[in-house]
Design an enzyme around this catalytic site. Structure first.
Site, PDB file in Angstrom:
ATOM      1  N   GLU A   9      39.155 -20.367  11.475  1.00  0.00           N
ATOM      2  CA  GLU A   9      37.052 -20.015  11.911  1.00  0.00           C
ATOM      3  C   GLU A   9      36.844 -19.867  10.767  1.00  0.00           C
ATOM      4  O   GLU A   9      34.979 -20.576  10.765  1.00  0.00           O
ATOM      5  CB  GLU A   9      37.185 -19.445  12.784  1.00  0.00           C
ATOM      6  CG  GLU A   9      35.931 -19.803  13.415  1.00  0.00           C
ATOM      7  CD  GLU A   9      35.614 -18.925  14.840  1.00  0.00           C
ATOM      8  OE1 GLU A   9      35.710 -19.792  16.043  1.00  0.00           O
ATOM      9  OE2 GLU A   9      35.359 -17.940  15.518  1.00  0.00           O
ATOM     10  N   ARG A  55      54.349 -20.046  24.305  1.00  0.00           N
ATOM     11  CA  ARG A  55      54.625 -20.128  25.604  1.00  0.00           C
ATOM     12  C   ARG A  55      52.507 -20.556  25.850  1.00  0.00           C
ATOM     13  O   ARG A  55      51.994 -20.707  27.395  1.00  0.00           O
ATOM     14  CB  ARG A  55      54.318 -18.099  25.785  1.00  0.00           C
ATOM     15  CG  ARG A  55      56.041 -17.404  26.581  1.00  0.00           C
ATOM     16  CD  ARG A  55      56.148 -16.062  26.667  1.00  0.00           C
ATOM     17  NE  ARG A  55      55.141 -15.549  25.839  1.00  0.00           N
ATOM     18  CZ  ARG A  55      56.574 -14.665  24.718  1.00  0.00           C
ATOM     19  NH1 ARG A  55      57.100 -15.161  24.491  1.00  0.00           N
ATOM     20  NH2 ARG A  55      55.344 -13.933  23.987  1.00  0.00           N
TER      21      ARG A  55
END
Length: 375
Positions: A324, A145
């Site tokens: 990250e 999505r």
């Protein structure tokens, strides 16, 4: 005119046409073309790349003597141009003035620039890179999505603000290419769409992009661009993101942590993880939403981060902030040559403090309950 005369005349016409075409294809103008489609994107996967080639008519693919001479001339010209460019290499202090922003950190302890609005001379930079005739790539991933919620606005805004006036290639990675929005790109802009394997968890999508980017750099990107940026899709360009951001290896300051003490950073603190950074160490907290550099440097970044991810999987551990965390570990050990201020990736939920002069990119609202398949 009798039938025999018509036949002879027809043969003469056909022969003339063939001679004309033969002369054309053996001229420099008769070389092949690579077509980039704005509305009908190239479709590929992580291992192959498909394109539309239009070879010259009647050409057997073997260069003629004239073409070989032209290629040699072009190589000599490029070599001479590179020599001239090396002699005219732009120095940091030609375009960068850290004193223009005394209220913020503008130079690191290893003498790398931290680019804030007001610290760079845009005219000098544009003049330099225009002579270089650079191409800049931008990779973005959109799965599930995320495609319908973020992709179109990201590409539309990037088309308007990313490296204006320079050649740009957008590398768009989707798990369902049928959902690729139709976007009309501006001059000097093109995109390539690649289908990627869907992952069950969003964490794996985030981490596997390091592997995918590295594969594409090796397969084709290294031959197509001079600089490459990798960005998250859930953000939108607000202002010009220009050549002042280019460098060998480029890191982005995280908006929420740029004023914090390193011991407050959300580094991975568990020794078992390859991303581990102990208290007392660290320079800045970098945001994985934006990083870049030359293709080879970005390849090094993605390889080392993915190596750490695999090591963690082997040891049955997952870094706190996934890719990250590994990116921050990489930049701790391999200092970036340029750092972008939070102006280049800002979260308006923080507000707008006085040191943020112009927001270049802003975070989109995070609808995690809608876009992630496991929260």
């Amino acid at each position: 005119m009798n039938v025999k005369g018509k036949v002879i005349l027809s043969m003469l016409v056909v022969s003339t046409v063939m001679v004309v075409f033969w002369e054309y294809i053996n001229s420099p103008e008769g070389s092949f073309l690579w077509i980039y489609h704005s509305k009908n994107p190239e479709v590929g996967d992580s291992s192959t790349q498909k394109g539309w080639w239009f070879p010259s008519w009647f050409h057997d693919g073997t260069p003629s003597n004239q073409e070989e001479e032209d290629i040699d001339k072009e190589k000599r010209r490029e070599k001479e141009q590179r020599k001239e460019d090396d002699e005219e290499e732009l120095q940091l202090w030609d375009w960068f003035n850290p004193k223009k922003r005394p209220e913020v950190v503008t130079v690191t302890s290893w003498k790398a620039p931290v680019v804030w609005e007001g610290t760079y001379n845009k005219a000098i930079l544009e003049n330099y890179y225009a002579k270089q005739k650079i191409t800049v790539g931008l990779t973005v991933f959109a799965v599930g999505r995320y495609i319908e919620h973020y992709l179109e606005e990201f590409i539309t805004s990037a088309n308007r603000y990313f490296m204006v006036g320079h050649k740009v290639i957008f590398y768009i990675m989707l798990d369902d290419i049928s959902k690729m929005p139709l976007i009309e790109l501006g001059p000097l802009r093109s995109f390539k769409v690649f289908e990627i394997k869907p992952e069950k968890r969003w964490q794996d999508i985030s981490m596997m992009r390091m592997k995918t980017i590295g594969e594409h750099i090796l397969a084709h990107i290294q031959h197509e661009v001079d600089f490459l940026f990798c960005m998250d899709v859930d953000q939108v360009f607000q202002d010009n993101f220009g050549v002042e951001t280019l460098g060998q290896s480029v890191a982005q300051l995280q908006a929420w942590w740029y004023k914090a003490d390193p011991d407050e950073f959300t580094y991975e603190r568990r020794k078992e993880s390859a991303a581990y950074i102990p208290f007392g160490e660290g320079d800045f907290y970098y945001h994985a939403a934006i990083f870049g550099g030359t293709p080879i440097q970005v390849l090094n970044i993605t390889r080392e981060c993915f190596k750490g991810i695999l090591q963690d999987k082997k040891n049955d551990i997952e870094a706190e902030w996934h890719d990250e965390s590994h990116l921050n570990k990489y930049f701790l050990l391999n200092k970036p040559s340029k750092i972008l201020s939070p102006e280049y990736c800002w979260d308006f939920h923080i507000g707008l403090p006085s040191d943020i002069k112009i927001v270049k990119i802003s975070w989109q609202t995070k609808h995690y309950n809608l876009v992630r398949n496991n929260v």
